[in-house]
Structure formats: structure tokens, C-alpha cells
Design a protein around this motif. Structure first.
Motif, PDB file in Angstrom:
ATOM      1  N   ARG A 478       0.896  -1.165   0.000  1.00 62.70           N
ATOM      2  CA  ARG A 478       0.000   0.000   0.000  1.00 62.70           C
ATOM      3  C   ARG A 478       0.926   1.203   0.000  1.00 62.70           C
ATOM      4  O   ARG A 478       1.981   1.164   0.637  1.00 62.70           O
ATOM      5  CB  ARG A 478      -0.865   0.097   1.262  1.00 62.70           C
ATOM      6  N   ASP A 479       0.539   2.267  -0.642  1.00 70.24           N
ATOM      7  CA  ASP A 479       1.375   3.471  -0.661  1.00 70.24           C
ATOM      8  C   ASP A 479       0.454   4.640  -0.960  1.00 70.24           C
ATOM      9  O   ASP A 479      -0.351   4.561  -1.900  1.00 70.24           O
ATOM     10  CB  ASP A 479       2.419   3.344  -1.788  1.00 70.24           C
ATOM     11  N   GLY A 480       0.550   5.694  -0.151  1.00 71.15           N
ATOM     12  CA  GLY A 480      -0.333   6.844  -0.354  1.00 71.15           C
ATOM     13  C   GLY A 480      -0.315   7.280  -1.803  1.00 71.15           C
ATOM     14  O   GLY A 480      -1.340   7.289  -2.488  1.00 71.15           O
ATOM     15  N   MET A 481       0.871   7.627  -2.310  1.00 68.41           N
ATOM     16  CA  MET A 481       1.000   7.953  -3.719  1.00 68.41           C
ATOM     17  C   MET A 481       2.156   7.158  -4.327  1.00 68.41           C
ATOM     18  O   MET A 481       1.993   6.316  -5.159  1.00 68.41           O
ATOM     19  CB  MET A 481       1.213   9.469  -3.893  1.00 68.41           C
ATOM     20  N   ASN A 482       3.365   7.423  -3.903  1.00 72.80           N
ATOM     21  CA  ASN A 482       4.634   6.913  -4.384  1.00 72.80           C
ATOM     22  C   ASN A 482       5.206   7.855  -5.441  1.00 72.80           C
ATOM     23  O   ASN A 482       4.881   7.793  -6.626  1.00 72.80           O
ATOM     24  CB  ASN A 482       4.569   5.497  -4.958  1.00 72.80           C
ATOM     25  N   LEU A 483       6.061   8.730  -4.957  1.00 72.77           N
ATOM     26  CA  LEU A 483       6.640   9.744  -5.844  1.00 72.77           C
ATOM     27  C   LEU A 483       7.840   9.231  -6.611  1.00 72.77           C
ATOM     28  O   LEU A 483       8.220   9.810  -7.627  1.00 72.77           O
ATOM     29  CB  LEU A 483       7.013  10.983  -5.036  1.00 72.77           C
ATOM     30  N   VAL A 484       8.433   8.127  -6.142  1.00 74.37           N
ATOM     31  CA  VAL A 484       9.556   7.556  -6.878  1.00 74.37           C
ATOM     32  C   VAL A 484       9.115   7.241  -8.304  1.00 74.37           C
ATOM     33  O   VAL A 484       9.839   7.498  -9.272  1.00 74.37           O
ATOM     34  CB  VAL A 484      10.093   6.305  -6.143  1.00 74.37           C
ATOM     35  N   SER A 485       7.887   6.740  -8.448  1.00 72.48           N
ATOM     36  CA  SER A 485       7.416   6.398  -9.794  1.00 72.48           C
ATOM     37  C   SER A 485       7.351   7.651 -10.677  1.00 72.48           C
ATOM     38  O   SER A 485       7.693   7.624 -11.856  1.00 72.48           O
ATOM     39  CB  SER A 485       6.054   5.708  -9.724  1.00 72.48           C
ATOM     40  N   TYR A 486       6.934   8.771 -10.104  1.00 69.33           N
ATOM     41  CA  TYR A 486       6.866  10.034 -10.857  1.00 69.33           C
ATOM     42  C   TYR A 486       8.276  10.501 -11.243  1.00 69.33           C
ATOM     43  O   TYR A 486       8.521  10.947 -12.367  1.00 69.33           O
ATOM     44  CB  TYR A 486       6.212  11.127 -10.002  1.00 69.33           C
ATOM     45  N   GLU A 487       9.182  10.394 -10.271  1.00 65.15           N
ATOM     46  CA  GLU A 487      10.554  10.891 -10.508  1.00 65.15           C
ATOM     47  C   GLU A 487      11.227  10.064 -11.598  1.00 65.15           C
ATOM     48  O   GLU A 487      11.936  10.596 -12.458  1.00 65.15           O
ATOM     49  CB  GLU A 487      11.350  10.829  -9.195  1.00 65.15           C
ATOM     50  N   PHE A 488      10.988   8.756 -11.560  1.00 66.50           N
ATOM     51  CA  PHE A 488      11.555   7.876 -12.589  1.00 66.50           C
ATOM     52  C   PHE A 488      11.072   8.320 -13.969  1.00 66.50           C
ATOM     53  O   PHE A 488      11.860   8.503 -14.886  1.00 66.50           O
ATOM     54  CB  PHE A 488      11.147   6.428 -12.293  1.00 66.50           C
ATOM     55  N   VAL A 489       9.774   8.541 -14.088  1.00 64.09           N
ATOM     56  CA  VAL A 489       9.207   8.936 -15.392  1.00 64.09           C
ATOM     57  C   VAL A 489       9.824  10.260 -15.855  1.00 64.09           C
ATOM     58  O   VAL A 489      10.199  10.417 -17.022  1.00 64.09           O
ATOM     59  CB  VAL A 489       7.664   9.050 -15.298  1.00 64.09           C
TER      60      VAL A 489
END
Ligand SMILES: O=P(O)(O)OC[C@H]1O[C@H](O[C@H]2O[C@H](CO)[C@@H](O)[C@H](O)[C@H]2O)[C@H](O)[C@@H](O)[C@@H]1O
Ligand SMILES: O=c1ccn([C@@H]2O[C@H](COP(=O)(O)OP(=O)(O)O)[C@@H](O)[C@H]2O)c(=O)[nH]1
Length: 913
Positions: A478-489
Motif C-alpha cells: 500500500r502506498d499513499g502515492m509513491n513519488l519515486v514512480s513520478y521521478e523515474f518517469v
């Protein structure tokens, strides 16, 4: 520009409000309200349009179509916004751009964007804190921002406190000092050992695992104490007009504590984690208190609609409050609840990977991993991140694909976090053990399949890794959002790598279309997704990447903050307008004084929720004993004294069956009107029919429908009265009850009674079917005739008190006595504040003289010849008190907040007799 526009919008709202304050009109209140709502919609549409146009500019920008991408100066511009790319020192991250908006914003979060380490008595080293919350908030540059939070260090001496405060002030940060014991109970205990796992669906720990000194209660007390300390610091720095934005599960009590100190503060609260289903939330011992404390905020925000929905549903199910499309309503006070998906500052990443030193680093990494595909995981070492599941899936992939053994490497950055919490310590050991096993199993003398790092990277190091990655693997449970995925993109503009993303991360809702979504618990599925991603053709990779890149570059953290703050400002203006439509509280002294000065007084009182004992709203399962309403124990004595007064007539006017009224008021010399006035009992205890007989041939078919729904809706019940049927679900699950009621209404209106002369009346938690024309307003006409006949007096009634918790349909009772025709919305601006000199229409001393067309009245022989009949009602407007109990949306003149207040009013009246 965007901010300025938002402020103009707020200006419009403020203007509306000012106008409303100046005027003392009534009917126009409606118009003004709908103008506000229109404005909100207009604003949202306008913002959407603007976003669309700025998106195309930004995307061009991000793709390097302007010249700024080749600009090596650290201060770049995107759109109209200054972007500070990172310098070589981490502290430079915190240089805050000169704001273009003068709105002061106090950002309050447990963690400050910098954590401090002591280097000497008065010397401190400040380092960037790691975590999505900090990353996102760093992207907010357009407000005059102050940060208030814990610096992650225990400082006990005054020199230390002063010097740290000074060092942080340069970064616009204000420390909240928490001592070690408090941090242990509040942060490690209640926040990270209780709320964090609960909100991520990992359940509560057993209380005995907390050790005796660390019971739920002691941790909860510490939590509240820490929240008070935060509130103290916020209050010290607060200037009127500031927006206070409270962040995350650490500070759920903060909205309450702030408003207790100053009710004028504009307070928003945002949760960065998921908010679980109410079934999970219900297990937390202190859940009601927490929810109520959050609800004090003006605006409550979540990353996704699902979390917002869960929150509203917890408030309806656990607290019994009203959930509306706008939020949660309690006694007319609305807390707005909405989804505000967070983003990152994409420019910061896009610029960073253009910097020469990072390009150099990228080259080194590419050489280092030449001939191998790079898979990347970046997570805090937290059980919610699903790191063991990720590694096990990778192991399975290697098992099933021997060809890939020396052609792929998984780089896992596992940032140590919350290391004082035992669960986190155990996780570290578990992960090390699995990594060791896999490397032993699939490694060679020169290479290993997993590079696992228990440390954080600096921003540039992280950007370089993102840029060289072929497949990012995010398997959060579970993860509130997960910004790592955004940063990767954001860092993949040239490589166009693949994102494998857990369907349980909030980011799945925004990046789901471009990513490969997986269930992290399904190791087989994740393993096969790894294979699919590694073999994905370039064309598909490009398409997927493009989709996500557009999203990441157009939903930024700046926009997130602007939208939240602008919604918060609007919400407050709207709330002020709403309050204007709520009747003021009854000034009981005025009502009692006027009662005393009158000669023939009429008191009309409802029964349910007006004179009944308050019911316990907390639990729903032990309500059976309370299902039958009972007269408030303190009401009887006062009623008896009032009924015995020859100048006072007391009428209980209720929807209930006459047997219920008999049971509760049996021995009193009181008038009882059952079933909305269809049946009437005189003080000498004789029941008669007060309204003509009507056809009841529809009853059986409605009864059949009610039985059906009662069987299928646990804890609902129906009551068969002589002229109506009522199905109520006030003890049932409120959401299910509402759904069932909707279904029932639809069925009733199209089915068995569509042609019968009945009305279907929807209540807050009930559905009632009654004969057309039966309302309390209609009933009172006939009751008055009976009263006059019975009392045999020519003294007109000169005082009326009319109190009830009535359905809107029955509020015709209030308007019946109004001297002037009713206006659609009442306004406190024009209401006799404190019930004094002017009436609700702003005039004084209007009278209502009723030449009643009453049947059975000995005064009236012909209802049409009004002028010839004597008045039985000679009511000065100032002597009329209509009061709604607990319903704030009412056409009554005043409010009383509970049946206890009604009882206390009656006692006061009885005492002055
Ligand atoms: O401050 P810590 O206890 O060290 O923890 C770091 C942060 O972790 C959590 O981050 C969340 O916020 C992100 C941004 O909204 C979101 O993308 C992520 O899914 C969340 O886990 C926590 O909520 C923060 O308060 C912590 O500071
Ligand atoms: O070595 C690292 C690893 C991660 N991060 C940052 O930590 C944040 C993690 O945020 P996310 O929303 O993914 O999860 P959280 O840790 O907040 O639960 C991201 O902004 C990362 O850039 C970092 O600064 N250094």
C-alpha cells in the motif's frame, strides 16, 4: 499567473460575501448562494482550460523545445515559475524562490524538510530529509511559506534550542522541540507503530507487544500532547489571514487544537498515506476522537478519491454523521473532503539530468552496467514498500529465465527509516537474508544479480540512476502515492524505460495507463511482468512513457498546493455564506420573558428528538433497547406545571402512533396530537379523529414493500400507523440504509402506489408513506379550533412557541404562524438577533390575526366570511418563537441544539409561572 487568478476568484467570492453582509434581503440569499456555487464551477472549468494550455507549453518546455534546457545556470524558468536546480550542497535545495503570491502559508508537518545534526554547542549541520512528503513540499515555491515541524533531533538545552532555531530560520523553518520520551511514544509509538500500519492495511499491533509502559492509551496521550506542542508553535507564528496547512497522520489533532485557540484560522489537513476502509478504521480504539479532531478542519484532502470516500464513509458509519458529495456535515457545519493528487516538481529532475556532472555520472553508470539491463527499486526500508515481495519475484524471474542471469541486475536502494521501531529492525534483517540467498544462488565470481544498498543517495546520484534504468520496479503493498514512480518517469525522456507499478499505490490511479500494473502479493504475476517489461518493443515503451510523462509534467506539486490552498480559501467563504442561512440560537430569556407577559399562550412541541432522551450515537449494536423513543426524564415535571397553568395550552404534535404518546404523556392534562394531527386527545384524555377519514387501500401493498426492505436491512424497522407507514434505518448501517431507501423510493414511486393519493416523504433516515395533505401545518388548523372550543375562551392566543425536529414537509407548521408570507431562505442578518426588537422580515410588531376557517369552532360559522369571525389568534410577531431542534436547515426562526435544551427552556417557563 495562476495564483493571481485564483486570488481574483477569491476576490469575487469575498465580494459576494460583502454584498450579502450589506444587504438584508431574504429571497436573494438563494441567488447569492447559487452565484457562489456557479463561481466554483466556473473556476474549476477555467482552471482546467488554463491547465490544458499551460500543459502544452510545459510539455514543449520539458521536451527541450525551448532554450532553457541548455541553460546551465541553476536558476531556470518553467512557464512563469522560477526553478532552482540543485547546487552541489544539499542545503541549496532549500533556497526558496521569491514568492509571486503574498498569501502566507504555514506548512505544518511532523518532519521539517531538513534534519539537524549537532556539531557543537551552537553549531548545527542541516541535511535534506528523505521522503515523499518533503520532496513534494519542496516543489511549492509560490507562497510566502513557513515550515513548522520537528527537526528530528532531541535538544534539551537552551543554547541548543536557540542556535538551532536561528539556523533553521534561514531556511524559513521553525522547530517544534519534542523530548526523547515523547518522540518515543508519539512518533515511534502511536504514529509509526499504530497509525502507519493501520492506514496501510497491516492491522494493529497486539497491545502486549507495546510493553506495559507503552499502552495504546499512553501512546495516544503522548500523541495528543505532541499535537498540542505543534499547535503552540503554530499559534506563536500565526498572523491573521495565514493559511495553515497541516500534513499527515502525525497531526490529526492539530486542526482541533488550532481552532480551539483561534476559530478564525483557515485550517486544511492533508493525508499523505492511504485512508483505509471504515472496517479497518473501526478497529482503532481512539478512532472517533481522531475523526472528530480532523473534521474541525475546513478542508480535508487525500491523494485519491478512494481514500476520500473511505474517510467520508468512516465519518458516517463510525460517527453517524451525514456524508454529502461535498464532504461531511455535522449540525450544518460542513467539512469539505476532496481528492488532491500530489505531484513532483518535474523541472527539478529534467534540468538535473542535463547538468554536465550528472551526464558524466550517467556515462559512468552505463559503462559499469554495460551489457546488462538495469532494474531499479528506490524505497524507504518500510514494510509497506513490499521489498521482500519484490526480491522474491525477481528471484522467481531468474529461476524461470536462466538466459537472463548475467544480463540483468536489480539495484535496490533501501533507505533506512524509523530505525527505532522494532518492526523496521526486523524487516532489515529479513531483506538482508533474502538478498544474500539470491546473490549466493545466482551470482558469479564477478557479478551479483542484486545490488542492495541500505542508504540514501543524494539528489544527483538518484537522478542519474533513474536516467539509466530500463525497468523501475515498485511493489508497494500500500502506498499513499509513491513519488519515486513520478521521478523515474521525469528522468526517462530519452531512455523511455518501463514502469512496473503496484496497483495498491495511489500512483496507480494516475500512471496506471502507462505502467504495467501488478499485485505485489502475486509473485508469479510480478515475475512474468519483469519478463514482459525487459522484452518490451521500443514502440510500446515509447507510447507508455509518453502517457506517463505528460501526466507527471502536467500535475506538479506546485499545482497541487495551489489547488489545495485555493479550495481552502473558497471553502471558508462558502462556509460563511452557509452560516448566514442558519437560524440563530434561541435566546431563551427573551422567550421566557415574553411568555410571562402574555395572557393566552400556546406551546406546540414535537416528540421525537424534541422531548426524547438523547440516544447514544457511538455504537450501533446495542440500540434495540433504545428503539422506542422515551420522554426525557426531566421533561415531565415541567410539562405538568405548564399544563396546570390555565393561561397555557400545551400540545404535543407528533407523527407517532397514539399509543406511543399515551405511554409517555398518559397522566398529564396535555393535548396530544398523534399521526401529525390526524388524531387528537383532549386534556380529559379522550381521543377523537381530528381529520376526515381517508381511503387506506394502499396500505397492504406498501406494507409488503416495507417488510421486504426491513428483512434485508439489518437493524431497520417499520411502524404501521393508522394513517401512515414509516420505515426507519437510523440504527442500520447508514450507507446501506441510504442505498436501500433510494431503491425503496424508486420502487414506491413507480410501483404499487404510483396512482394512490399518498405522499412518499423522505426523512434523514426514514421513508414515510402518508395520505396526501396530512402535514403538521394542516393538522394545527383543526387542533386550534378544538382548543378554543374546549377552553371556551374569547381571549385570543397572544403567544406561540413551536418547537420540533420536523421533516421539511411538516415545517409548514412554523410558517403557519408567520405574520408575513414565508420567504424561501431565512437569514440571520434580518432575524431578530437575540429574539428582540425586529422580526425575521426586519419589521417590528407585525401581528397575525387568524379569523380561522375552523371546523368545530363555536366562533366560526362560515369560514369564508373571514371578516365576520372573531380572531382566536392575536399574535404579535415578537411573541412568536418557532425553533428547530438539531436541524439547521429550517424555516424556523431559531435553533435549539438538543432535546436537553428544550427541556431546560420548559423548566425555565414552568419556574416563572
Ligand atoms: O518522516 P518519516 O517518518 O521518515 O517518513 C517519510 C515520509 O513517509 C510518508 O510519505 C508519504 O508521502 C508521500 C508524498 O505524499 C507519498 O507519495 C507516500 O506514498 C507516503 O508514504 C509519510 O506519509 C510522510 O509523512 C513521511 O514524512
Ligand atoms: O536515496 C534516496 C531515496 C529516496 N529519496 C526520495 O524519497 C522520496 C520517496 O517518496 P515516495 O513518495 O516514493 O515514498 P515515501 O518514502 O514518502 O513513503 C522521493 O522523493 C525520493 O526522491 C531520496 O531523496 N533519496
Amino acid at each position: 499567473m495562476k495564483n493571481i487568478r485564483s486570488c481574483e476568484e477569491i476576490g469575487i467570492l469575498q465580494h459576494d460575501l460583502d454584498e450579502l453582509q450589506k444587504s438584508d434581503m431574504h429571497a436573494d440569499d438563494y441567488k447569492n448562494t447559487s452565484a457562489i456555487l456557479r463561481t466554483r464551477l466556473e473556476r474549476l472549468l477555467k482552471e482546467r482550460e488554463l491547465r490544458k494550455s499551460s500543459r502544452s507549453t510545459q510539455t514543449d518546455d520539458f521536451h527541450g523545445n525551448d532554450n532553457s534546457s541548455s541553460n546551465n545556470n541553476n536558476n531556470n524558468t518553467i512557464g512563469n515559475r522560477k526553478i532552482f536546480s540543485t547546487g552541489t550542497h544539499p542545503d541549496e535545495e532549500l533556497r526558496i524562490c521569491p514568492p509571486t503570491n503574498s498569501q502566507r502559508l504555514l506548512v505544518v508537518a511532523n518532519r521539517l524538510p531538513v534534519s539537524a545534526t549537532r556539531k557543537g554547542d551552537a553549531s548545527w549541520q542541516l541535511e535534506m530529509s528523505v521522503g515523499g512528503l518533503v520532496s513534494a513540499l519542496l516543489g511549492i515555491t509560490e507562497f510566502e511559506t513557513r515550515w513548522i515541524g520537528w527537526a528530528g533531533v532531541n535538544v534539551t538545552d537552551e543554547i541548543g534550542k536557540k542556535s538551532l532555531t536561528k539556523a533553521l530560520a534561514d531556511k524559513r523553518c521553525v522547530p517544534v522541540f519534542l523530548d526523547e520520551d515523547l518522540v518515543n511514544l508519539y512518533y515511534n509509538g502511536y504514529c509509526n507503530n499504530i497509525l502507519w500500519p493501520l492506514f496501510h492495511y497491516l492491522g494493529l499491533p497486539q497491545e502486549d507487544r507495546l510493553a506495559t509502559t507503552r499502552s495504546f492509551q499512553s501512546q495516544f496521550d503522548a500523541y495528543k500532547k505532541a499535537n498540542q506542542l505543534f499547535a503552540d508553535v503554530v499559534s506563536e507564528h500565526y498572523i491573521e489571514g495565514d493559511v495553515i496547512w497541516c500534513h499527515d497522520y502525525h497531526l490529526m489533532f492539530l486542526p482541533k487544537y488550532l481552532k480551539e485557540r483561534n476559530n478564525k484560522m483557515k485550517v486544511g489537513w492533508f493525508l499523505h498515506t492511504p485512508f483505509p476502509s471504515s472496517e479497518i478504521q473501526r478497529t482503532l480504539p481512539s478512532q472517533s476522537e481522531l475523526l472528530r479532531a480532523v473534521l474541525v478542519a475546513d478542508l480535508v484532502g487525500f491523494h485519491t478519491y478512494d481514500y476520500a470516500r473511505h474517510f467520508v464513509s468512516a465519518c458516517t458509519r463510525i460517527l453517524g454523521l451525514e456524508g454529502t458529495p461535498d464532504g461531511v456535515e455535522d449540525q450544518g457545519k460542513l467539512t469539505r473532503v476532496a481528492a488532491f493528487p500530489i505531484g513532483i516538481d518535474p523541472g527539478r529532475f529534467i534540468r538535473a539530468i542535463q547538468l554536465p556532472q550528472i551526464k558524466e555520472h550517467i556515462k559512468e553508470l552505463e559503462e559499469r552496467f554495460a551489457g546488462r539491463k538495469v532494474m531499479l527499486g528506490v524505497d524507504r526500508l518500510d514494510m509497506i514498500k513490499g521489498i521482500p515481495q519484490k526480491i522474491l519475484a525477481f528471484e522467481k524471474f531468474l529461476e524461470e529465465n536462466p538466459d537472463w542471469h548475467d544480463k540483468v541486475v536489480l539495484l535496490q536502494i533501501a533507505v533506512p527509516t524509523r530505525t527505532d521501531v522494532p518492526e523496521y529492525q526486523k524487516l532489515t534483517c529479513q531483506v538482508h537474508e533474502i538478498v544474500g540467498r539470491i546473490n549466493g544462488r545466482f551470482g558469479s565470481l564477478t557479478t551479483v544479480p542484486i545490488h542492495h544498498l541500505d542508504r540514501s543517495l543524494d539528489f544527483h546520484g538518484l537522478c542519474a540512476l533513474y536516467a539509466i534504468t530500463d525497468v523501475a520496479l515498485i511493489t508497494s503493498l500500500r502506498d499513499g502515492m509513491n513519488l519515486v514512480s513520478y521521478e523515474f518517469v521525469a528522468c526517462q525522456a530519452s531512455k523511455k524505460g518501463v514502469l512496473i507499478l503496484s496497483e495498491f499505490a495511489g500512483a496507480a490511479q494516475s500512471l496506471g495507463a502507462g505502467a504495467i500494473l501488478v499485485n505485489p502479493w502475486n509473485i508469479t504475476e510480478v515475475a512474468s511482468s519483469i519478463g514482459y517489461a525487459l522484452n518490451m518493443p521500443a514502440e510500446e515503451r515509447e507510447k507508455r512513457h509518453h502517457h506517463n510523462f505528460v501526466h507527471v509534467t502536467s500535475h506538479t506539486s506546485q499545482e497541487w498546493a495551489e489547488t489545495f490552498v485555493s479550495e481552502l480559501n473558497d471553502t471558508i467563504v462558502e462556509a460563511q455564506l452557509r452560516i448566514r442561512q442558519i437560524p440563530p440560537l434561541l435566546e431563551t430569556n427573551e422567550a421566557v420573558d415574553r411568555y410571562l407577559d402574555s395572557n393566552n399562550r400556546l406551546l406546540i412541541l414535537g416528540f421525537n428528538s424534541t422531548l426524547t432522551e438523547p440516544m447514544d450515537t457511538g455504537r450501533q449494536f446495542d440500540q434495540f433497547k433504545e428503539m422506542e423513543p422515551r420522554l426525557h426524564p426531566e421533561a415531565k415535571e415541567a410539562l405538568k406545571r405548564l399544563c396546570d397553568d390555565p393561561k397555557t395550552t400545551v400540545v404535543i404534535l407528533s407523527g407517532s402512533h397514539h399509543s406511543v404518546l399515551d405511554k409517555n404523556f398518559g397522566e398529564l392534562n396535555i393535548w396530544l396530537a398523534a399521526e401529525h394531527g390526524v388524531f387528537l386527545r383532549t386534556p380529559n384524555k379522550k381521543w377523537t379523529r381530528n381529520m376526515p377519514q381517508v381511503h387506506m387501500d394502499w396500505v397492504d401493498s406498501v406494507k409488503h414493500v416495507f417488510e421486504y426492505f426491513t428483512e434485508r436491512t439489518p437493524r431497520s424497522q417499520f411502524e404501521l400507523r393508522e394513517t401512515s407507514l414509516v420505515w426507519n434505518y437510523k440504527y442500520a448501517d447508514i450507507e446501506f440504509g441510504r442505498l436501500q431507501a433510494k431503491d425503496m423510493l424508486q420502487h414506491l414511486c413507480t410501483g404499487p402506489i404510483s396512482n394512490a393519493s399518498v405522499e412518499v416523504v423522505q426523512g434523514g433516515r426514514s421513508v414515510e408513506v402518508r395520505t396526501t395533505g396530512v402535514t403538521k401545518g394542516a393538522g394545527i388548523k383543526r387542533i386550534l379550533g378544538q382548543v378554543i372550543h374546549y377552553k371556551d375562551t374569547r381571549e385570543p392566543i397572544d403567544y406561540v412557541l413551536c418547537v420540533g425536529h420536523f421533516l421539511p414537509k411538516d415545517e409548514d407548521l412554523y410558517t403557519f404562524f408567520e405574520p408575513e408570507p414565508p420567504t424561501p431562505v431565512r437569514s440571520s442578518l434580518s432575524t431578530p438577533v437575540n429574539g428582540s426588537s425586529s422580526d425575521r422580515n426586519g419589521s417590528t410588531g407585525h401581528k397575525k390575526s387568524h379569523p380561522f376557517p375552523l371546523s368545530n369552532s363555536k366562533h366560526i360559522s362560515n369560514g369564508d366570511k373571514k371578516d365576520a369571525t372573531p380572531s382566536i389568534l392575536d399574535l404579535n410577531s415578537n411573541n412568536y418563537f418557532s425553533c428547530s431542534v438539531k436541524r439547521k436547515r429550517s424555516s424556523a426562526r431559531y435553533l435549539l441544539s438538543s432535546s436537553a435544551d428544550v427541556v431546560s427552556l420548559l423548566k425555565q417557563m414552568a419556574d416563572v409561572l
